[in-house]
Design a protein around this motif. Sequence first.
Motif, PDB file in Angstrom:
ATOM      1  N   ALA A  54       0.825  -1.208   0.000  1.00 41.19           N
ATOM      2  CA  ALA A  54       0.000   0.000   0.000  1.00 41.19           C
ATOM      3  C   ALA A  54       0.862   1.263   0.000  1.00 41.19           C
ATOM      4  N   ASP A  55       1.949   1.254   0.755  1.00 40.08           N
ATOM      5  CA  ASP A  55       2.853   2.416   0.781  1.00 40.08           C
ATOM      6  C   ASP A  55       3.427   2.688  -0.604  1.00 40.08           C
ATOM      7  N   ARG A  58       0.766   4.311  -2.724  1.00 43.74           N
ATOM      8  CA  ARG A  58       0.666   5.752  -2.424  1.00 43.74           C
ATOM      9  C   ARG A  58       1.791   6.521  -3.113  1.00 43.74           C
ATOM     10  N   ALA A  59       2.995   5.962  -3.059  1.00 45.00           N
ATOM     11  CA  ALA A  59       4.166   6.646  -3.630  1.00 45.00           C
ATOM     12  C   ALA A  59       4.047   6.821  -5.143  1.00 45.00           C
ATOM     13  N   PRO A  63      -4.868   6.315  -5.699  1.00 49.44           N
ATOM     14  CA  PRO A  63      -5.763   6.960  -4.735  1.00 49.44           C
ATOM     15  C   PRO A  63      -6.005   6.072  -3.507  1.00 49.44           C
ATOM     16  N   GLU A  64      -6.117   6.681  -2.366  1.00 48.68           N
ATOM     17  CA  GLU A  64      -6.279   5.960  -1.097  1.00 48.68           C
ATOM     18  C   GLU A  64      -7.460   4.987  -1.133  1.00 48.68           C
ATOM     19  N   LEU A  67      -6.661   1.553  -2.230  1.00 50.23           N
ATOM     20  CA  LEU A  67      -5.678   0.797  -1.435  1.00 50.23           C
ATOM     21  C   LEU A  67      -6.331   0.116  -0.232  1.00 50.23           C
ATOM     22  N   ASP A  68      -7.616  -0.160  -0.333  1.00 49.14           N
ATOM     23  CA  ASP A  68      -8.338  -0.699   0.822  1.00 49.14           C
ATOM     24  C   ASP A  68      -8.654  -2.191   0.697  1.00 49.14           C
TER      25      ASP A  68
END
Length: 71
Positions: A54-55, A58-59, A63-64, A67-68
Amino acid sequence: MARGVLIAESLRADANLDRLDLCVDRIWRSDAGVYAGRVFRYPRGDLAGRAAAADHGRAVGVPEEQLDWPA
């Protein structure tokens, strides 16, 4: 040519998609994070492995809300 995100619960880590007429931006799995040029594999329940995937997402601008996936 199709372009987009491939959601593949059962896609093997060594799967070869080169012969398909696809342009895959991202591939999502619940026990792996697969990005262009980078694969994160971890057993289900491995929170550190999931966090690393997930990190990286993000990098690279994922979109957040994408990443769920489950740990």
